[in-house]
Each structure stands twice: as structure tokens, then as C-alpha cells.
Scaffold this motif. Structure first.
Motif, PDB file in Angstrom:
ATOM      1  N   CYS A 311       5.588   6.818   5.478  1.00 26.55           N
ATOM      2  CA  CYS A 311       6.193   5.678   4.784  1.00 26.55           C
ATOM      3  C   CYS A 311       6.227   4.451   5.677  1.00 26.55           C
ATOM      4  O   CYS A 311       5.954   4.521   6.881  1.00 26.55           O
ATOM      5  CB  CYS A 311       7.591   6.020   4.286  1.00 26.55           C
ATOM      6  N   SER A 322       7.112   3.062   0.750  1.00 30.18           N
ATOM      7  CA  SER A 322       5.888   3.607   1.356  1.00 30.18           C
ATOM      8  C   SER A 322       4.679   2.741   1.094  1.00 30.18           C
ATOM      9  O   SER A 322       3.596   3.049   1.568  1.00 30.18           O
ATOM     10  CB  SER A 322       5.589   4.999   0.790  1.00 30.18           C
ATOM     11  N   ILE A 325       5.398  -3.976   2.343  1.00 33.08           N
ATOM     12  CA  ILE A 325       6.210  -4.537   3.425  1.00 33.08           C
ATOM     13  C   ILE A 325       6.889  -5.741   2.783  1.00 33.08           C
ATOM     14  O   ILE A 325       6.256  -6.772   2.549  1.00 33.08           O
ATOM     15  CB  ILE A 325       5.342  -4.961   4.623  1.00 33.08           C
ATOM     16  N   ILE A 330       0.929  -3.195   0.257  1.00 34.41           N
ATOM     17  CA  ILE A 330      -0.137  -2.854   1.209  1.00 34.41           C
ATOM     18  C   ILE A 330      -0.935  -1.614   0.802  1.00 34.41           C
ATOM     19  O   ILE A 330      -2.057  -1.427   1.238  1.00 34.41           O
ATOM     20  CB  ILE A 330       0.373  -2.678   2.664  1.00 34.41           C
ATOM     21  N   SER A 331      -0.330  -0.744   0.006  1.00 36.86           N
ATOM     22  CA  SER A 331      -1.101   0.430  -0.435  1.00 36.86           C
ATOM     23  C   SER A 331      -0.688   0.758  -1.863  1.00 36.86           C
ATOM     24  O   SER A 331      -0.836  -0.091  -2.739  1.00 36.86           O
ATOM     25  CB  SER A 331      -0.917   1.604   0.527  1.00 36.86           C
ATOM     26  N   GLY A 335      -0.073   9.725  -4.418  1.00 31.98           N
ATOM     27  CA  GLY A 335       0.443  11.027  -4.847  1.00 31.98           C
ATOM     28  C   GLY A 335       1.736  11.420  -4.161  1.00 31.98           C
ATOM     29  O   GLY A 335       2.183  12.563  -4.282  1.00 31.98           O
ATOM     30  N   GLN A 336       2.351  10.470  -3.442  1.00 35.08           N
ATOM     31  CA  GLN A 336       3.534  10.840  -2.656  1.00 35.08           C
ATOM     32  C   GLN A 336       4.629  11.486  -3.522  1.00 35.08           C
ATOM     33  O   GLN A 336       5.139  12.562  -3.206  1.00 35.08           O
ATOM     34  CB  GLN A 336       4.077   9.606  -1.930  1.00 35.08           C
ATOM     35  N   ILE A 363       9.283  -2.989  15.708  1.00 35.35           N
ATOM     36  CA  ILE A 363       9.964  -3.052  14.404  1.00 35.35           C
ATOM     37  C   ILE A 363      10.397  -1.636  14.039  1.00 35.35           C
ATOM     38  O   ILE A 363       9.560  -0.726  13.967  1.00 35.35           O
ATOM     39  CB  ILE A 363       9.014  -3.587  13.307  1.00 35.35           C
TER      40      ILE A 363
HETATM   41  N1  COA Z   1       7.376  -3.252   8.944  1.00 34.55           N
HETATM   42  C1  COA Z   1       6.327  -4.075   9.106  1.00 34.55           C
HETATM   43  N2  COA Z   1       5.028  -3.620   9.123  1.00 34.55           N
HETATM   44  C2  COA Z   1       4.843  -2.305   8.983  1.00 34.55           C
HETATM   45  C3  COA Z   1       5.895  -1.389   8.826  1.00 34.55           C
HETATM   46  C4  COA Z   1       7.217  -1.926   8.810  1.00 34.55           C
HETATM   47  N3  COA Z   1       8.259  -1.117   8.643  1.00 34.55           N
HETATM   48  N4  COA Z   1       5.372  -0.139   8.713  1.00 34.55           N
HETATM   49  C5  COA Z   1       4.044  -0.267   8.793  1.00 34.55           C
HETATM   50  N5  COA Z   1       3.715  -1.561   8.962  1.00 34.55           N
HETATM   51  C6  COA Z   1       2.371  -2.114   9.125  1.00 34.55           C
HETATM   52  C7  COA Z   1       1.664  -1.499  10.311  1.00 34.55           C
HETATM   53  O1  COA Z   1       2.006  -2.138  11.506  1.00 34.55           O
HETATM   54  C8  COA Z   1       0.217  -1.674   9.934  1.00 34.55           C
HETATM   55  O2  COA Z   1      -0.141  -3.023  10.161  1.00 34.55           O
HETATM   56  P1  COA Z   1      -1.645  -3.423  10.615  1.00 34.55           P
HETATM   57  O3  COA Z   1      -2.505  -3.086   9.425  1.00 34.55           O
HETATM   58  O4  COA Z   1      -1.517  -4.868  10.903  1.00 34.55           O
HETATM   59  O5  COA Z   1      -1.937  -2.567  11.811  1.00 34.55           O
HETATM   60  C9  COA Z   1       0.235  -1.459   8.410  1.00 34.55           C
HETATM   61  O6  COA Z   1       1.589  -1.740   8.001  1.00 34.55           O
HETATM   62  C10 COA Z   1      -0.108  -0.026   8.000  1.00 34.55           C
HETATM   63  O7  COA Z   1       0.770   0.859   8.675  1.00 34.55           O
HETATM   64  P2  COA Z   1       0.280   2.225   9.337  1.00 34.55           P
HETATM   65  O8  COA Z   1       1.494   2.916   9.812  1.00 34.55           O
HETATM   66  O9  COA Z   1      -0.830   1.999  10.311  1.00 34.55           O
HETATM   67  O10 COA Z   1      -0.359   2.906   8.075  1.00 34.55           O
HETATM   68  P3  COA Z   1      -1.022   4.304   7.813  1.00 34.55           P
HETATM   69  O11 COA Z   1      -2.462   4.089   7.616  1.00 34.55           O
HETATM   70  O12 COA Z   1      -0.613   5.361   8.775  1.00 34.55           O
HETATM   71  O13 COA Z   1      -0.397   4.621   6.366  1.00 34.55           O
HETATM   72  C11 COA Z   1       1.352   4.350   4.733  1.00 34.55           C
HETATM   73  C12 COA Z   1       1.013   4.681   6.183  1.00 34.55           C
HETATM   74  C13 COA Z   1       2.828   4.563   4.521  1.00 34.55           C
HETATM   75  C14 COA Z   1       0.994   2.904   4.410  1.00 34.55           C
HETATM   76  C15 COA Z   1       0.551   5.327   3.830  1.00 34.55           C
HETATM   77  O14 COA Z   1       0.927   6.621   4.156  1.00 34.55           O
HETATM   78  C16 COA Z   1       0.793   5.094   2.354  1.00 34.55           C
HETATM   79  O15 COA Z   1       0.216   4.214   1.770  1.00 34.55           O
HETATM   80  N6  COA Z   1       1.639   5.930   1.730  1.00 34.55           N
HETATM   81  C17 COA Z   1       1.989   5.793   0.326  1.00 34.55           C
HETATM   82  C18 COA Z   1       1.182   6.682  -0.584  1.00 34.55           C
HETATM   83  C19 COA Z   1       1.187   8.125  -0.209  1.00 34.55           C
HETATM   84  O16 COA Z   1       1.941   8.621   0.583  1.00 34.55           O
HETATM   85  N7  COA Z   1       0.311   8.841  -0.839  1.00 34.55           N
HETATM   86  C20 COA Z   1       0.185  10.267  -0.597  1.00 34.55           C
HETATM   87  C21 COA Z   1      -1.166  10.716  -0.639  1.00 34.55           C
HETATM   88  S1  COA Z   1      -2.311   9.459  -1.172  1.00 34.55           S
END
Ligand code: COA
Length: 431
Positions: A311, A322, A325, A330-331, A335-336, A363
Motif C-alpha cells: 500500500c 493503496s 497519493i 498512481i495505480s 485485486g487487492q 515520508i
Molecule cells: N507518500 C508519497 N509517495 C509515496 C508514498 C507515500 N506514502 N508511498 C509510495 N509513494 C511513491 C513512491 O515513492 C514511488 O514514487 P516514484 O515512482 O517517484 O519512485 C511511487 O509512489 C510508487 O511506490 P512504490 O512503493 O515504489 O510502488 P510499488 O511498485 O512497490 O507498488 C503499490 C506499491 C501500493 C503502488 C502497488 O502495490 C499497488 O498499486 N497496489 C494496489 C493494487 C493491488 O494491491 N493490487 C493487488 C494485485 S494487482
């Protein structure tokens, strides 16, 4: 007409095939590493031929050139999940995001989002003229079933995968032959933070459990710490190369699964060529559309289902953002929630949200309140275990006070004082 004749008569250059797409059409494409980039690139090269074509897909792994500034009069992207190449267009109002549980996405194509054209990538045909949608079955299968026109890139490098993955030649209107490597997703980098998270998650996984692995670096990294487990199984929306390592090490056998014993059950795949070779004509792999694989009632039929997802932020009540931001999407929900709910109904099931305590080191991801505008992906009622490099917080069945204490204990030490202050303000007691 034999399927061979249909195939031969409907094979054409990409420039011919994309003439079947008209201004105003809704085009649904395969996604993730199965994205049909060759055809999408040809559409963008002929952008002047189109006005207001809606391009719908989930995880973007290509460059998404239809989202470039200036393209919006030709193409309007409607993302069901965003990524690096589509976020800016949505944030700047040149593209859209549609919230959906992943398991409900196929149903949209016969309700709110009727499909004019499906653009997909397929394997070479089998002897009966069936083409496998390969590594992107998920919503792609239903998009093909519902589309008025189907354009398929036939790519010998697309694996042929068993399960409910194939479409008959007659369902395809335009075949475009193009042999090209599939998009690949590299394995995540493992540092000390990932190691500590992996060890904490491993302590919650038992021999014989069936795993779901979410998208992002952490769920995949966790697999590296499960090497001493036995008879793990896979029922997951997606998986990557980490599963191949554990399969080859004899850790994943699927032997103890209560649903589809002996099979890896999955709806899309993202990894390297090694993964794609592993799944190609592998009788132990069963791929099916997402409305089956991710349906919480199907997930729940797996005893001891453990879901592992990531998340962006979690607040002290356990509300989980999740996919955004603050206001910036961002995503996506992906399926979460499908799996967290399935895990909670599974006999012996558990769900885990695992993430580093900070992002960019500065952060905190554990916060008093979610950022203004943040979408709650997983409600506080659904959350079960939360894991960082500092430990494990169990939220399910615990009071708001207990949750806040447990979450502060696994926050980064630099941020604990301000979280404790918030605790004292909110609960009227010393931390
Ligand atoms: N505040 C500010 N920025 C944040 C943040 C926060 N709390 N948490 C993450 N970010 C930023 C990161 O720094 C990163 O920035 P960058 O692209 O400039 O490097 C970006 O957001 C992505 O974060 P990161 O932790 O690298 O992402 P990840 O590729 O490991 O994916 C999720 C993490 C949460 C985005 C991803 O798991 C997701 O989309 N989950 C939701 C859907 C899901 O769980 N589906 C299940 C199966 S599909």
C-alpha cells in the motif's frame, strides 16, 4: 470454411488491420506484459486518422504513446489501473481513471463499457485453430467475447497456456503476424529493508498455505524468504519469476491446495522470458479470466489462503490507501480487495499488507490521517495483518486504540514521536 482458410484470409499488415478502428470507438486492449504494443504503436503512428478513440486497459507496462500531450483529440485513455506511463495524463485531465474491483472488470464490458474493438496479443494456434491469450487472460478474454471486432497480434513468443485461455480462429477478424519479445518485468532489488519485511511475512506463512501475491516490489521480494517452507500453493491474480525459483526449489508444489490441487492458478503474468518459458504448455498451470480467479467466493474455496499486497499509506485506524497519493491516482484497486475479502472467508485464511515503513526514506507510510484526496482502497474492517521492516501489527478484531498502538510500534522510529502525540490527543491517555 476451415479455420486454416479463415486464418489465411484474415491475415493482413497492421496498417490494414487498424483501419477497422473508427473514430469514437471504444478499444479494449490486453495489458501488463501482454500489451499489444505493436498494434498500439501503429494506431499512434496513424493518429490523424482517429478522433476520440477511447483506449481502455489495466496495468500499463509499455510507453503508452497515446497518452502523450497533444494526443488527446485522437485518443482518450480510460485506465482501470494506472502506471508510470499513464499517471501524468490522468493527473493533467487528458485521460481518465475508472475505479473497479479487478474481478468485476469483465462485467463492465457487457454493461457500462460496451466494446467496439478488442486489440490483443495471442500465441500461435494449436491443431484445432485455438489461439491462447497467453499471459493476459484476466479481463482480456471477456473483451474478446464482447467485441464487435477483434484484432490480434499473433506472436510466436507468446506462450500457449492451459486453462480457459484460448479463443477460436473464427472469433478473430484481423490477424497481424509479428514476432517480437514480450515486455519483461525485472526482479525486484532486495536490500536490508526488504529482507526484514520478508522475514516478518515469512513468520506468518505456514507450510501448505496457498499464496496470492500482489503487484509491486514487496510482494515479489517476499518470496525469497519462503525457501524453508513446504508444499506452498499459488492461487493469485498474477505472479513473477520469484514463483519459478520456489517451484524449482521444490517449495511450491500446490499439493495441499483445496481448490485445483496440483495447479498454479493465475489470471495474468509479469516477469522475464524465464517465467514465460515456465508457463508455456505447462500442465501444472491453470489460467482463467479474472472474474473466476479473483472472485472472492472462488478465492475463499482455497483453505489457508494468504494474500500479500502493498500500500501507499495506512492511517492509525487501519484505513488503507493503496492506489493514490492524495488526489494523484498512481495505480488502481486491482485485486487487492478481491483477495483480502477472499482470504477473510477462507478457512484458515489471512491477509497481509506488507510495505517499507517509509518511502524515499523521508515520508512515513503510517500516518495519523490519510492525505487529503487519498482513495481508501481497503477499509479498516477488511485489514488483517500489517507488516513493515519493524514488525507485525494485527488489526482484525482489535479496537481503534489497540490498532493505533500496534501500528505505531511498526512505524519508522523517526516518526513514532509524532504518531504518539496523535495517539495521546485522540485517545486521551499517555502512550
Ligand atoms: N507518500 C508519497 N509517495 C509515496 C508514498 C507515500 N506514502 N508511498 C509510495 N509513494 C511513491 C513512491 O515513492 C514511488 O514514487 P516514484 O515512482 O517517484 O519512485 C511511487 O509512489 C510508487 O511506490 P512504490 O512503493 O515504489 O510502488 P510499488 O511498485 O512497490 O507498488 C503499490 C506499491 C501500493 C503502488 C502497488 O502495490 C499497488 O498499486 N497496489 C494496489 C493494487 C493491488 O494491491 N493490487 C493487488 C494485485 S494487482
Amino acid at each position: 470454411m476451415s479455420w486454416q482458410t479463415h486464418y489465411a484470409e484474415h491475415t493482413m499488415p497492421v496498417e490494414e488491420a487498424i483501419k477497422r478502428i473508427h473514430s469514437g470507438d471504444r478499444v479494449v486492449t490486453g495489458h501488463a506484459c501482454g500489451e499489444p504494443t505493436y498494434i498500439l504503436d501503429a494506431m499512434v503512428a496513424h493518429a490523424d486518422d482517429y478522433e476520440n478513440v477511447e483506449i481502455v486497459h489495466m496495468v500499463p507496462m509499455g510507453k503508452s504513446p497515446y497518452c502523450a500531450p497533444g494526443m488527446e483529440k485522437h485518443f482518450r485513455h480510460n485506465g482501470l489501473f494506472l502506471g508510470g506511463s499513464t499517471r501524468a495524463a490522468v493527473a493533467e485531465g487528458r485521460a481518465d481513471y475508472t475505479p473497479t474491483f479487478f474481478f468485476e472488470a469483465p462485467r463492465l464490458f457487457s454493461t457500462t463499457l460496451p466494446v467496439d474493438v478488442a486489440v490483443v496479443q495471442v500465441s500461435l494456434p494449436d491443431e484445432e485453430g485455438n489461439f491462447s491469450l497467453g499471459i493476459s487472460i484476466d479481463y482480456t478474454y471477456e473483451a474478446v467475447m464482447q467485441a464487435k471486432t477483434v484484432i490480434a497480434q499473433v506472436n510466436p513468443q507468446m506462450p500457449y497456456i492451459y486453462g480457459k485461455t484460448t479463443i477460436p480462429a473464427e472469433k478473430i477478424d484481423c490477424f497481424v503476424l509479428h514476432d517480437a519479445p514480450l515486455i519483461e518485468l525485472a526482479s525486484p532489488k532486495i536490500g536490508p529493508v526488504e529482507e526484514a519485511i520478508g522475514a516478518n511475512v515469512a513468520s506468518l506463512v505456514h507450510d501448505g498455505d496457498t499464496l496470492q501475491l500482489g503487484i509491486g516490489a514487496i510482494p515479489d521480494a517476499v518470496l525469497k524468504f519462503l525457501t524453508d517452507k513446504k508444499d506452498l500453493g499459488i492461487h493469485s491474480e498474477m505472479f513473477s519469476d520469484g514463483v519459478v525459483d520456489l517451484a524449482e526449489a521444490g517449495v511450491i508444489t500446490n499439493a495441499k491446495k483445496s481448490l485445483h490441487p496440483g495447479k498454479y492458478v493465475v489470471t495474468f503474468l509479469m516477469g522475464t522470458r524465464r517465467l514465460y518459458d515456465f508457463v508455456d504448455k505447462n500442465p501444472d498451470v491453470y489460467m482463467a479470466p479474472v472474474d473466476y480467479v479473483n472472485n472472492p467466493f472462488v478465492v475463499a474455496q482455497n483453505d489457508n489462503l494468504v494474500s500479500i499486497n502493498a500500500c501507499v499509506q495506512i492511517d492509525l485506524m487501519g484505513q488503507v490507501a493503496s492506489e493514490s497519493i492524495g488526489y494523484k491516482q498512481i495505480s488502481g484497486t486491482g485485486g487487492q480487495v478481491d483477495f483480502i475479502r477472499g482470504a477473510s472467508m477462507s478457512r484458515g485464511g489471512r491477509s497481509i499488507l506488507a510495505f517499507p515503513s517509509t518511502t524515499k526514506g523521508t515520508i512515513s507510510k503510517i500516518v495519523p490521517l490519510l492525505d487529503e484526496g487519498a482513495a481508501v482502497t481497503t477499509s479498516r474492517n477488511d485489514v488483517d495483518y500489517v507488516v513493515t521492516e519493524y514488525g507485525i501489527a494485527h488489526l482484525k478484531g482489535h479496537t481503534l486504540r489497540q490498532r493505533a498502538r500496534a501500528l505505531i510500534a511498526i512505524a519508522h522510529p523517526d516518526f513514532r514521536p509524532q504518531l504518539q502525540e496523535e495517539y495521546e490527543r485522540r485517545f486521551h491517555e499517555k502512550f
